[in-house]
Enzyme design. Structure first.
Site, PDB file in Angstrom:
ATOM      1  N   HIS A 151     -18.684  49.780  -2.129  1.00 40.97           N
ATOM      2  CA  HIS A 151     -19.930  49.962  -2.885  1.00 40.97           C
ATOM      3  C   HIS A 151     -19.821  51.282  -3.869  1.00 40.97           C
ATOM      4  O   HIS A 151     -18.956  52.251  -3.461  1.00 40.97           O
ATOM      5  CB  HIS A 151     -21.079  50.109  -1.879  1.00 40.97           C
ATOM      6  CG  HIS A 151     -22.338  49.848  -2.491  1.00 40.97           C
ATOM      7  ND1 HIS A 151     -23.157  50.946  -3.304  1.00 40.97           N
ATOM      8  CD2 HIS A 151     -23.278  48.797  -2.590  1.00 40.97           C
ATOM      9  CE1 HIS A 151     -24.192  50.541  -3.742  1.00 40.97           C
ATOM     10  NE2 HIS A 151     -24.416  49.320  -3.237  1.00 40.97           N
ATOM     11  N   ASP A 211     -23.890  42.528   0.799  1.00 40.24           N
ATOM     12  CA  ASP A 211     -23.530  41.196   0.114  1.00 40.24           C
ATOM     13  C   ASP A 211     -22.664  40.287   1.174  1.00 40.24           C
ATOM     14  O   ASP A 211     -22.698  39.136   1.030  1.00 40.24           O
ATOM     15  CB  ASP A 211     -22.971  41.053  -1.252  1.00 40.24           C
ATOM     16  CG  ASP A 211     -23.883  42.136  -1.921  1.00 40.24           C
ATOM     17  OD1 ASP A 211     -24.982  41.820  -2.263  1.00 40.24           O
ATOM     18  OD2 ASP A 211     -23.418  43.070  -2.809  1.00 40.24           O
TER      19      ASP A 211
END
Length: 463
Positions: free
Chosen positions: A340, A398
């Protein structure tokens, strides 16, 4: 230490608007401003030293206030704004090194397991969790605004039948500005709240309508006897000739997805909303800007891309091949759902999402899901392989949310729409906060120009 504040042009040129801007707000209080802890001195050869204030917020690193540089004829170069704070905010805090995500000071895992999405909406917009009476009143207001104007239905007919639902949602969300002229005074806090209520209430309806239009089914009206997540599932999967029985485990999982995606500080889409809002633009147009920004696979489209990747890998025995491809700098293949931009450790949302994922698969008795097997093995590799660990490429939210949405029966084309639905409260909360900050101003990034120097235009015959 001294308090540090700045006068704005609004104070000087338009005291009437300033009066509205600070009515019933919290960011205008002096104690809410960061404190100055000292100065950083910038020494440029041949120039006088430039003193830059060092500011400290409630949490997080110290920040160097570089506004003085512009007065001296200098700008900073920071592609992607990785080292730039564009605003002050009290809504969300992230510590990427420690894997911390707070909404108004509350850890995300506690909110996901101890509250519901509408409580989080109240929290993000108003600053505190509601008590029982406040929640009942808020929920009732949201339910009274779930319907959209019947003329909105005709707007859908302007889109191709095979249009991506995000394209449709972006268009109809912006079109809301054409239907609600009564709440356009952005300096009135009560009208800003009404706008927020309308957006939170109508976004599930519009999202479900976008899906129904894409598959050629008639629209299903909201059922206000249901809670927020249940109602969305009803509008997605019911038809006029057949009711949809909502599974409470599925509804709870979807509610958690909404909570985990409700806000995430100054990300690309939130920054888009703030940048559009800095011009005084219509709030519905600002939300449409956020939807457009969210659509990209590097942002909101990442869970859709992640599921497609898991399906592409197909089986556990093919994982080594794709791991090798991911490590090859010359191979265009890339792994989605790992790492991320902000988190340098495990994404705190992913921890909640992983447990929720297994709850959903157990409830639906899904034991032969190839994507889940691939995901489970990839997770083990990512947590132990030095290539992933050294680069902080841990599974993110995700990675699991795509599997959950797929198991529920939501098509991949709707994944980013779900994200936009959930993030709407974050966007409108940041937009609302903008109107209350004293030194909020029009966003206008600068650039390093690398084009041609000044030259004269030649006649066409001499070019």
């Amino acid at each position: 230490m001294v308090k540090f504040s700045f006068p704005s042009l609004l104070d000087i040129v338009n005291p009437r608007l300033n009066q509205f801007r600070f009515q019933d707000t919290y960011m205008s209080n002096q104690e809410d401003l960061p404190t100055q802890t000292g100065y950083a001195v910038l020494n440029i050869p041949g120039k006088d030293p430039i003193k830059l204030p060092i500011l400290k917020g409630t949490m997080g690193p110290e920040v160097i206030d570089i506004r003085e540089l512009g007065k001296k004829g200098y700008f900073t170069y920071d592609p992607g704004f990785v080292s730039t704070a564009s605003c002050m905010s009290r809504i969300t805090f992230i510590d990427g090194n420690k894997g911390i995500l707070l909404y108004r000071g509350y850890p995300i895992d506690q909110l996901a397991t101890k509250t519901n999405y509408l409580q989080v909406c109240y929290l993000l917009f108003k600053g505190e969790l509601p008590d029982k009476a406040q929640y009942a009143a808020f929920e009732n207001r949201v339910k009274r605004h779930t319907l959209v104007h019947t003329q909105m239905e005709s707007l859908f007919q302007a889109f191709r039948r095979d249009s991506h639902p995000m394209a449709v949602l972006c268009g109809v969300a912006g079109a809301l500005s054409a239907f609600y002229h009564d709440s356009m005074d952005i300096y009135d806090p009560q009208l800003r709240e009404l706008t927020a209520i309308r957006l939170v209430a109508k976004m599930p309806t519009l999202a479900a309508m976008s899906y129904k239009y894409s598959i050629g089914q008639p629209f299903v009206y909201p059922d206000n006897s249901m809670n927020y997540a249940e109602n969305f599932l009803h509008m997605m999967f019911a038809t006029p000739c057949e009711k949809y029985k909502v599974n409470p485990v599925i509804a709870k999982a979807l509610d958690r997805i909404f909570i985990l995606h409700a806000d995430h500080e100054q990300n690309a889409s939130t920054s888009s909303v703030r940048l559009a809002g800095s011009s005084g633009a219509n709030p519905y147009a600002c939300i449409a800007a956020g939807i457009a920004s969210l659509w990209g696979p590097m942002h909101g489209g990442a869970n859709e891309a992640c599921l497609r990747m898991l399906q592409q890998i197909g089986s556990v025995d093919r994982i080594p091949e794709y791991i090798a491809r991911a490590k090859d700098k010359n191979d265009p293949f890339r792994l989605f759902g790992f790492g991320h931009r902000v988190y340098k450790t495990f994404d705190p949302r992913a921890l909640v999402m992983r447990d929720t994922c297994h709850e959903v698969l157990d409830e639906l008795h899904i034991t032969d899901n190839p994507a889940l097997h691939v995901a489970t093995e990839l997770e083990k590799i990512a947590l132990n392989d030095d290539y992933f660990v050294s680069r902080h490429l841990y599974p993110n939210v995700d990675f699991y949310s795509g599997i959950i949405l797929n198991a529920i029966g939501i098509p991949t084309s709707m994944f980013t729409v779900i994200f936009a639905l959930a993030r709407t409260i974050g966007w409108i909360s940041h937009w609302n906060e903008m109107q209350t900050i004293k030194d909020s101003r029009l966003g206008r990034p600068r650039q390093i120009y690398t084009g041609r120097e000044m030259r004269n235009v030649k006649a066409m015959s001499r070019r």
